[in-house]
Enzyme design. Structure first.
Site, PDB file in Angstrom:
ATOM      1  N   PRO A 148      51.301 -33.312  17.807  1.00 47.49           N
ATOM      2  CA  PRO A 148      50.753 -31.964  18.032  1.00 47.49           C
ATOM      3  C   PRO A 148      50.158 -31.374  16.758  1.00 47.49           C
ATOM      4  CG  PRO A 148      53.163 -31.942  18.157  1.00 47.49           C
ATOM      5  CD  PRO A 148      52.747 -33.377  17.996  1.00 47.49           C
ATOM      6  N   ASP A 208      47.849 -33.583   1.943  1.00 50.68           N
ATOM      7  CA  ASP A 208      48.819 -34.583   2.425  1.00 50.68           C
ATOM      8  C   ASP A 208      48.202 -35.970   2.630  1.00 50.68           C
ATOM      9  OD1 ASP A 208      50.771 -32.656   2.530  1.00 50.68           O
ATOM     10  OD2 ASP A 208      50.540 -32.276   4.675  1.00 50.68           O
ATOM     11  N   LYS A 224      54.712 -36.975   9.645  1.00 53.30           N
ATOM     12  CA  LYS A 224      55.696 -36.867   8.547  1.00 53.30           C
ATOM     13  C   LYS A 224      56.582 -35.659   8.779  1.00 53.30           C
ATOM     14  CE  LYS A 224      53.505 -33.207   6.406  1.00 53.30           C
ATOM     15  NZ  LYS A 224      53.983 -31.835   6.425  1.00 53.30           N
ATOM     16  N   SER A 260      45.997 -35.085   8.603  1.00 50.43           N
ATOM     17  CA  SER A 260      45.933 -35.794   7.318  1.00 50.43           C
ATOM     18  C   SER A 260      46.161 -37.286   7.526  1.00 50.43           C
ATOM     19  CB  SER A 260      47.004 -35.270   6.365  1.00 50.43           C
ATOM     20  OG  SER A 260      46.852 -33.896   6.181  1.00 50.43           O
ATOM     21  N   SER A 261      47.093 -37.608   8.397  1.00 48.13           N
ATOM     22  CA  SER A 261      47.392 -39.009   8.674  1.00 48.13           C
ATOM     23  C   SER A 261      46.186 -39.692   9.352  1.00 48.13           C
ATOM     24  CB  SER A 261      48.628 -39.073   9.584  1.00 48.13           C
ATOM     25  OG  SER A 261      49.075 -40.384   9.728  1.00 48.13           O
ATOM     26  N   GLY A 294      52.818 -28.790  11.187  1.00 42.53           N
ATOM     27  CA  GLY A 294      53.436 -29.194   9.925  1.00 42.53           C
ATOM     28  C   GLY A 294      53.873 -30.646   9.939  1.00 42.53           C
ATOM     29  N   LEU A 295      53.312 -31.422  10.864  1.00 41.32           N
ATOM     30  CA  LEU A 295      53.690 -32.840  10.976  1.00 41.32           C
ATOM     31  C   LEU A 295      52.648 -33.765  10.342  1.00 41.32           C
ATOM     32  CD1 LEU A 295      55.015 -32.791  14.673  1.00 41.32           C
ATOM     33  CD2 LEU A 295      56.369 -32.777  12.567  1.00 41.32           C
ATOM     34  N   GLY A 296      51.592 -33.193   9.786  1.00 39.89           N
ATOM     35  CA  GLY A 296      50.613 -33.972   9.022  1.00 39.89           C
ATOM     36  C   GLY A 296      49.666 -34.820   9.866  1.00 39.89           C
ATOM     37  N   GLY A 297      49.555 -34.523  11.156  1.00 39.22           N
ATOM     38  CA  GLY A 297      48.725 -35.354  12.048  1.00 39.22           C
ATOM     39  C   GLY A 297      47.295 -35.529  11.557  1.00 39.22           C
TER      40      GLY A 297
END
Ligand code: C5P
Length: 300
Positions: A110, A152, A17, A119-120, A114-117
């Site tokens: 990565p 997230d 995200k 959590s996803s 802050g890309l939510g990896g």
């Protein structure tokens, strides 16, 4: 997120995200911060595969995308402390289920970006295991469980491209996005811990607004949209890691609109007018030595 059957296994692509805006409105008594953020899913994916096991063990295997030296430097928890394993254990605790599973995670997003990896990945695990173990939990039940794993996680359980998220991030209001948006993401060499960035930030009582107006996003008024990208965690992240400022300047030099950091960083992004432009800029940034650059689109 779609759960696909592949033989005896279930496979889920877990997207990253971007936060197009992020306001920190105050510090709460539970130690978390009150947020207002506009999040958009983009087409950079980890892949999760879950398979049945005869025993009650949770076997977890994490692989990183082949050939990425940069990815190998990332501090991805490879054992029981990975959020995917915590999601599986919590799901069993909550339901009394005693079945096991083999879980394989292919990392491309990565971490500390802050890309939510993470959590996803956890959201993907909840969806896939709910099906594998025939638990029949509703989406609302999964969202409640997901919220206790990470702020997230509920966003990724919603079937939406974009959402306005409040509370500590777990109160999700889907927003319609009819246009495909094109972004370039650049992740500096080093990352930042989410907790460290929040600790450094000073909440402002007033939100700058809900970020880009949804009608402008949907009309493709990109200049207007990009002017309203903002992130209250960006200044604290820049103080903690000078690579963030350098990356933002690099994106601006390559004429990407509205260079902004995502979440608690360190990944930064800008919006571009077309997929073609995004691909060209991404290729130039890679040629300039940045080995973690992604041209992505908003995606369900
Ligand atoms: O919820 P999550 O586990 O992703 O949060 C990681 C850390 O980031 C928290 O322990 C907290 O220090 C900080 N955080 C916060 N306010 C939020 C979300 C996260 O202070 N809304």
């Amino acid at each position: 997120m779609l759960v696909k059957q592949r033989g005896y296994s279930l496979v889920v692509d877990a997207p990253a995200k971007l936060n197009l805006s992020l306001d920190v409105l105050g510090k709460r008594s539970d130690g978390y911060h009150e947020l207002e953020t506009l999040m958009v899913r983009v087409g950079l994916y980890d892949t999760l595969r879950v398979s049945p096991l005869e025993t009650d063990r949770i076997d977890f295997l994490c692989r990183r995308s082949a050939g990425s030296r940069a990815q190998n430097r990332d501090a991805v928890p490879l054992g029981d402390d990975n959020l995917v394993v915590r999601a599986a254990r919590l799901l069993r605790e909550e339901t009394g289920c005693s079945q096991g599973a083999r879980i394989e995670l292919f990392k491309r997003i990565p971490s500390e970006s802050g890309l939510g990896g993470a959590s996803s990945d956890a959201a993907a695990a909840l969806l896939a295991l709910n099906r594998l173990w025939k638990l029949e939990l509703s989406l609302e039940q999964l969202q409640r469980i997901g919220g206790t794993l990470g702020s997230d996680v509920p966003f990724f359980l919603f079937q939406t491209v974009a959402a306005l998220c409040r509370g500590r991030g777990e109160v999700v209001e889907p927003v319609p996005l009819s246009q495909t948006l094109h972004f370039v993401i650049a992740r500096p060499q080093s990352g930042l811990s989410t907790a460290d960035v929040y600790r450094e930030c000073e909440p402002s009582a007033v939100a700058k607004g809900t970020g880009p107006r949804i009608d402008a996003l949907n009309d493709g008024r990109l200049q207007q949209v990009a002017q309203r990208f903002h992130n209250a965690l960006q200044a604290p992240a820049e103080r903690l890691n000078p690579e963030v400022s350098r990356t933002l300047s690099q994106l601006a030099r390559h004429r990407l609109l509205g260079p902004t950091m995502s979440g608690s960083g360190t990944a930064c992004f800008g919006i571009s007018i077309s997929r073609r432009q995004a691909l060209t800029v991404a290729a130039r940034l890679r040629a300039a030595g940045n080995d973690r650059v992604y041209a992505v689109e908003s995606r369900p």
